[in-house]
Design a protein around this motif. Structure first.
Motif, short mmCIF file in Angstrom:
data_model
loop_
_atom_site.label_atom_id
_atom_site.label_comp_id
_atom_site.label_asym_id
_atom_site.label_seq_id
_atom_site.Cartn_x
_atom_site.Cartn_y
_atom_site.Cartn_z
N ASP A 473 -15.25 124.91 34.52
CA ASP A 473 -14.77 123.56 34.74
C ASP A 473 -14.26 122.91 33.46
O ASP A 473 -13.85 121.75 33.47
CB ASP A 473 -15.89 122.67 35.31
CG ASP A 473 -16.31 123.12 36.70
OD1 ASP A 473 -15.43 123.53 37.48
OD2 ASP A 473 -17.52 123.06 37.00
N TYR A 474 -14.33 123.62 32.34
CA TYR A 474 -13.98 122.99 31.06
C TYR A 474 -12.46 122.97 30.86
O TYR A 474 -11.69 123.67 31.50
CB TYR A 474 -14.68 123.68 29.89
CG TYR A 474 -14.21 125.08 29.55
CD1 TYR A 474 -13.18 125.27 28.63
CD2 TYR A 474 -14.82 126.21 30.11
CE1 TYR A 474 -12.75 126.54 28.29
CE2 TYR A 474 -14.40 127.48 29.78
CZ TYR A 474 -13.36 127.65 28.87
OH TYR A 474 -12.95 128.92 28.55
N LEU A 475 -12.04 122.12 29.92
CA LEU A 475 -10.63 121.96 29.58
C LEU A 475 -10.28 122.76 28.33
O LEU A 475 -11.13 122.99 27.47
CB LEU A 475 -10.33 120.48 29.28
CG LEU A 475 -10.39 119.51 30.46
CD1 LEU A 475 -10.62 118.09 29.94
CD2 LEU A 475 -9.08 119.57 31.25
N ASP A 476 -9.03 123.16 28.23
CA ASP A 476 -8.50 123.56 26.93
C ASP A 476 -7.05 123.12 26.83
O ASP A 476 -6.39 122.85 27.84
CB ASP A 476 -8.74 125.04 26.62
CG ASP A 476 -7.70 126.00 27.17
OD1 ASP A 476 -6.50 125.69 27.14
OD2 ASP A 476 -8.09 127.10 27.62
N ALA A 477 -6.55 123.06 25.60
CA ALA A 477 -5.25 122.43 25.36
C ALA A 477 -4.09 123.23 25.91
O ALA A 477 -2.99 122.69 26.08
CB ALA A 477 -5.07 122.21 23.86
N SER A 478 -4.28 124.51 26.22
CA SER A 478 -3.17 125.30 26.76
C SER A 478 -2.71 124.78 28.12
O SER A 478 -1.59 125.04 28.55
CB SER A 478 -3.57 126.78 26.88
OG SER A 478 -4.59 126.95 27.85
N LEU A 479 -3.56 124.01 28.80
CA LEU A 479 -3.17 123.43 30.09
C LEU A 479 -2.02 122.43 29.93
O LEU A 479 -1.33 122.12 30.90
CB LEU A 479 -4.38 122.74 30.73
CG LEU A 479 -5.57 123.66 31.06
CD1 LEU A 479 -6.79 122.84 31.44
CD2 LEU A 479 -5.21 124.65 32.16
N LEU A 480 -1.81 121.95 28.72
CA LEU A 480 -0.69 121.05 28.45
C LEU A 480 0.65 121.72 28.65
O LEU A 480 1.69 121.05 28.73
CB LEU A 480 -0.79 120.50 27.03
CG LEU A 480 -2.00 119.61 26.74
CD1 LEU A 480 -2.16 119.41 25.23
CD2 LEU A 480 -1.86 118.25 27.43
N LEU A 481 0.67 123.05 28.71
CA LEU A 481 1.92 123.81 28.81
C LEU A 481 2.33 124.13 30.25
O LEU A 481 3.38 124.73 30.46
CB LEU A 481 1.79 125.11 28.02
CG LEU A 481 1.62 124.96 26.50
CD1 LEU A 481 1.36 126.31 25.87
CD2 LEU A 481 2.84 124.30 25.89
N LEU A 482 1.52 123.76 31.21
CA LEU A 482 1.82 124.15 32.59
C LEU A 482 3.17 123.60 33.05
O LEU A 482 3.90 124.29 33.79
CB LEU A 482 0.71 123.66 33.52
CG LEU A 482 -0.70 124.21 33.27
CD1 LEU A 482 -1.63 123.79 34.41
CD2 LEU A 482 -0.70 125.71 33.09
N ALA A 483 3.51 122.40 32.64
CA ALA A 483 4.81 121.84 33.02
C ALA A 483 5.93 122.45 32.18
O ALA A 483 7.03 122.70 32.68
CB ALA A 483 4.80 120.33 32.88
N ASP A 484 5.66 122.70 30.91
CA ASP A 484 6.68 123.22 30.01
C ASP A 484 7.23 124.56 30.49
O ASP A 484 8.44 124.82 30.36
CB ASP A 484 6.10 123.36 28.59
CG ASP A 484 7.10 123.92 27.62
OD1 ASP A 484 8.09 123.23 27.31
OD2 ASP A 484 6.92 125.07 27.16
N VAL A 485 6.38 125.41 31.04
CA VAL A 485 6.86 126.72 31.51
C VAL A 485 7.36 126.68 32.95
O VAL A 485 7.75 127.70 33.50
CB VAL A 485 5.76 127.80 31.36
CG1 VAL A 485 5.35 127.94 29.90
CG2 VAL A 485 4.56 127.52 32.25
N GLY A 486 7.35 125.49 33.57
CA GLY A 486 7.91 125.34 34.90
C GLY A 486 6.96 125.65 36.03
O GLY A 486 7.38 125.72 37.19
N PHE A 487 5.67 125.80 35.72
CA PHE A 487 4.72 126.13 36.78
C PHE A 487 4.48 124.94 37.70
O PHE A 487 4.25 125.11 38.90
CB PHE A 487 3.39 126.58 36.16
CG PHE A 487 2.34 126.94 37.16
CD1 PHE A 487 2.39 128.14 37.84
CD2 PHE A 487 1.30 126.06 37.44
CE1 PHE A 487 1.42 128.48 38.78
CE2 PHE A 487 0.32 126.38 38.37
CZ PHE A 487 0.38 127.59 39.04
#
Length: 604
Positions: A473-487
């Motif tokens: 359930d934890y967060l990490d900063a790579s989740l900030l890229l989900l929009a950048d790669v078009g997911f």
């Protein structure tokens, strides 16, 4: 009559990352604020650091190339505009001043790039009667031994294990050999490079080399598609990224150094002088955005040399395609400010990091769509990439070490799964562009199915954010890229909520942690610089542009005096930590600037 001062030469200052970088695509060198070469691996990025003073040799003085000024008072340092040429002015307490111009030659000649393993130094008195001392003290075997020397009337040879350095100079050779102080009455030149006789007058060659190298860099910069705002910062970052590509193979290193700790005394000391496929792909995307597509073509040449392995891709390789990068601790070097260990090699090569497949395909995609390229992607190139898509599809739900390279655990990381999806998604788009309808359908079905599964497993409705892995359930900063790669669309409420959660839980002041849960080395202490830029970019994507611009301006102010960044940023005092110069960090700067800048039309 003035009597020469007998005051001692100023002692060396404590190591900092207020460093400049010079290079030419064959090697790189780092210089401190007094123009002392304190780090350079020869004859290439992964070589023995003949200049290793940055990491504090235990047994020997040296590992540097210094031009010291008696009664030193202060220095000024800047790059010549739009170049990789560094100018340093040293001032003494008596009105004397010396200019030092440092560069690695690079220009086009006979249809190819001239880029020898050579440091060129031009030293000019500007005022007064400055008294200098030159100390050229390369070490060998990672700081264990002094280099043996031979010398002639105008040169000194330094015998390294796999490479012989030759200094050619028009100053008295004895002054260099013995470190003799002398009054600098006129310009002198120093050319330190391959063991070849210079067949022409040194001053004329230096002047020509400086002019041609200046011309090369300014022409390269001229064709960059830079944003309206923050132009100097973007140009400096772009040049720095270019300096981190080893053009013999096309590899792009993560940084030029090893073992600069991520935080003081943390033992998070890693060797970054290799090509991480993920980091290199980010570099390619940033340079592509600026229109510098040749780096992409050279990197894909490197990739296609690796992609023939049936057992898949490693996270990183040597710049010469080496697959084994065994990790050892170096005893002869104490470390940055004495903070060891110093490591040579990186055990991450044995890890499984499945996001590399998406990284490589993403970096390759523009090859098929950019009509400026003389040799655009072909069906044969697409077929070379398809096995990477097969691996991505097979592995997207298989636990791995993740992009943060955890050494003690594996999970199905959301970022990994999304990058595997990206590999299949981009292959579908490439196939459609090439008119390969069957393959386009094949890859689209795979990508769409993967996306449904990832959304099911990574979204945490109770916490109202995506999770770092399918098992947590934890967060990490790579989740900030989900929009950048078009997911996912940046306007999707799930992405907006995730950005908000990261701002709440991972942000400290202007710093952004990769994650906050303890790992193999304890709890992280410094902010990972690219995560700050990812957060800024995500803020802009979800509409919080003013907030993003203000934060971006504050982070730009944290660069070193020459506009360069390392891997990490201390939260308390803003000091730079981690390996240097860090390609990841400069990629983040470029991408954020491109998103945030006003358009050129707004300036007219």
């Amino acid at each position: 009559m003035n009597t020469p001062s007998t005051a001692p030469f100023a002692p060396d200052t404590a190591a900092t990352l207020d460093l400049g970088v010079i290079g030419n695509g064959s090697f790189g060198a780092l210089l401190d604020s007094r123009a002392r070469v304190v780090w350079s691996c020869l004859p290439a990025f992964d070589g023995d650091p003949a200049f290793c003073a940055l990491l504090s040799p235990r047994e020997h003085d040296g590992g540097d190339f210094a031009i010291e000024l008696e009664d030193f008072e202060r220095s000024e340092q800047a790059y010549l505009a739009n170049t990789a040429i560094l100018r340093t002015v040293l001032y003494d307490r008596n009105g004397g001043a010396v200019e030092i111009v440092d560069f690695a030659p690079r220009w086009r000649e006979h249809g190819r790039l001239y880029r020898p393993v050579t440091i060129m130094r031009r030293i000019t008195p500007l005022s007064g009667s400055p008294r200098i001392r030159v100390r050229l003290r390369p070490l060998t075997h990672w700081g264990e031994h002094r280099a043996a020397t031979t010398w002639g009337s105008n040169h000194i040879r330094y015998l390294l294990p796999d490479f012989t350095l030759r200094l050619t100079t028009d100053m008295p050779v004895r002054f260099v050999r013995e470190g003799t102080p002398f009054v600098l009455a006129h310009r002198v030149n120093m050319l330190l490079g391959v063991d070849e006789t210079l067949a022409r007058a040194l001053p004329g060659f230096m002047d020509e080399a400086l002019e041609r190298t200046t011309g090369y860099w300014r022409e390269w910069v001229r064709y960059l598609s830079i944003p309206l705002e923050w132009q100097d910062a973007v140009i400096r970052s772009a040049i720095t990224l270019k300096l981190c590509q080893y053009e013999d193979s096309g590899a792009i290193i993560a940084a030029m150094t090893t073992s600069i700790p991520e935080a003081a005394g943390s033992a998070r000391n890693w060797d970054y002088r290799y090509c991480w496929l993920r980091d290199a792909a980010f570099v390619v995307r940033a340079l592509n955005r600026l229109g510098a597509t040749r780096s992409m073509e050279e990197f894909l040449r490197y990739i296609f040399n690796l992609a023939t392995h049936d057992d898949g891709l490693q996270p990183l390789y040597g710049i010469d395609f080496a697959t084994r990068l065994d990790e050892h601790e170096v005893e002869a070097l104490q470390g940055y400010r004495g903070m060891g260990p110093v490591r040579r090699g990186n055990l991450a090569w044995v890890q499984r990091q499945h996001d590399v497949y998406g990284s490589v395909v993403l970096a390759s995609t523009q090859l098929f769509f950019d009509r400026r390229l003389a040799d655009p992607g072909s069906i044969a190139d697409f077929q070379r990439l398809e096995p990477l898509g097969d691996h991505a599809f097979e592995l997207y739900e298989v636990p791995d070490a993740g992009l943060w390279e955890f050494r003690g655990r594996t999970e199905v990381h959301t970022y990994t799964a999304v990058m595997c999806w990206a590999a299949c998604d981009r292959l579908a788009k490439i196939a459609a562009h090439l008119g390969l309808d069957d393959r386009a359908t094949h890859w689209r079905e795979r990508a769409d199915g993967m996306r449904v599964r990832i959304l099911e497993c990574a979204w945490r409705a109770d916490a109202n954010h995506f999770s770092a892995s399918f098992q947590s359930d934890y967060l990490d900063a790579s989740l900030l890229l989900l929009a950048d790669v078009g997911f996912i669309a940046p306007t999707d409420p799930r992405f907006v909520a995730t950005v908000d959660a990261i701002g709440r839980d991972l942000k400290r002041g202007d710093g952004v942690f990769r994650y906050i849960a303890p790992d193999d080395f304890g709890s992280p202490e410094t902010s990972f610089t690219i995560c700050i830029f990812w957060y800024i970019d995500a803020l802009a994507a979800i509409g919080r542009v003013d907030e993003a611009r203000e934060m971006f301006e504050r982070i730009l102010a944290r660069r070193n005096p020459l506009g360069l960044l390392s891997e990490d940023l201390a939260l308390e005092d803003g000091e730079l930590w981690g390996n240097f110069p860090q390609t990841y960090s400069h990629v983040g700067l470029i991408m954020a600037a491109m998103r945030l800048s006003r358009s050129w039309e707004e300036a007219t």
